[in-house]
Enzyme design. Structure first.
Site, PDB file in Angstrom:
ATOM      1  N   HIS A 107       1.098   5.300   0.563  1.00  0.00           N
ATOM      2  CA  HIS A 107       0.449   6.346   1.361  1.00  0.00           C
ATOM      3  C   HIS A 107       0.520   7.674   0.621  1.00  0.00           C
ATOM      4  O   HIS A 107       1.577   8.029   0.086  1.00  0.00           O
ATOM      5  CB  HIS A 107       1.174   6.548   2.702  1.00  0.00           C
ATOM      6  CG  HIS A 107       1.084   5.393   3.640  1.00  0.00           C
ATOM      7  ND1 HIS A 107       0.203   5.347   4.689  1.00  0.00           N
ATOM      8  CD2 HIS A 107       1.783   4.232   3.697  1.00  0.00           C
ATOM      9  CE1 HIS A 107       0.356   4.218   5.362  1.00  0.00           C
ATOM     10  NE2 HIS A 107       1.321   3.523   4.779  1.00  0.00           N
ATOM     11  N   HIS A 117       0.838  -1.203   0.000  1.00  0.00           N
ATOM     12  CA  HIS A 117       0.000   0.000   0.000  1.00  0.00           C
ATOM     13  C   HIS A 117       0.866   1.244   0.000  1.00  0.00           C
ATOM     14  O   HIS A 117       1.806   1.370   0.770  1.00  0.00           O
ATOM     15  CB  HIS A 117      -0.985   0.018   1.172  1.00  0.00           C
ATOM     16  CG  HIS A 117      -0.380  -0.188   2.531  1.00  0.00           C
ATOM     17  ND1 HIS A 117       0.104  -1.407   2.971  1.00  0.00           N
ATOM     18  CD2 HIS A 117      -0.189   0.677   3.554  1.00  0.00           C
ATOM     19  CE1 HIS A 117       0.555  -1.279   4.205  1.00  0.00           C
ATOM     20  NE2 HIS A 117       0.398  -0.014   4.580  1.00  0.00           N
TER      21      HIS A 117
END
Ligand SMILES: [Zn+2]
Length: 140
Positions: free
Chosen positions: A101, A99
């Site tokens: 950010h 993931h």
């Protein structure tokens, strides 16, 4: 992956505040935001780190980050953002599903730049830097 919280978000089993979705990528607000608008961008398929992420899915993730970073900044009136991955457990990655950010940044937010990640910066001599550069070039 049944026990992966991000896979459960992709499957719709856990609700999220989705801000973007296409065939390969999902983006949603971080439930533990460092700033208003803190957004996570993930591949829909489960891959633990960037190392395991196939290149085409990496392209899709980066395209979404590229499009969303300015959208996030405008939405929360931020003059800048930090865009980063905690890539692996030793780097602080808590959910083992890649993931990226997008953290909106403000002049007085007390946050720090990427170069403040470590407190003990190594002192590397020219020959060490040459060796490291050569090793990376050989691996890629
Ligand atoms: Zn997953």
């Amino acid at each position: 992956m049944d026990n992966c919280i991000f896979c459960q978000i992709v499957a719709g089993d856990i609700p999220s505040r989705t801000v973007y979705e296409d065939d390969d990528v999902l983006a949603f607000l971080d439930v533990n935001p460092l700033a208003p608008g803190h957004t996570l961008v993930i591949p829909k398929d489960h891959h633990e780190t960037l190392t395991e992420l196939p290149e085409d899915e990496g392209d899709a993730v980066f395209s979404a980050l590229h499009r969303l970073a300015p959208a996030v900044e405008v939405a929360v009136d931020a003059p800048a953002s930090t865009v980063a991955f905690n890539n692996g457990e030793a780097a602080g990655q808590e959910v083992p599903h890649v993931h990226g950010h997008i953290v909106p940044r403000f002049d007085d937010d007390g946050g720090r730049p990427i170069h403040a990640l470590v407190s003990d910066q190594p002192e590397l001599h020219d020959d060490e830097l040459d060796d490291i550069a050569a090793a990376i070039a050989e691996e890629r």
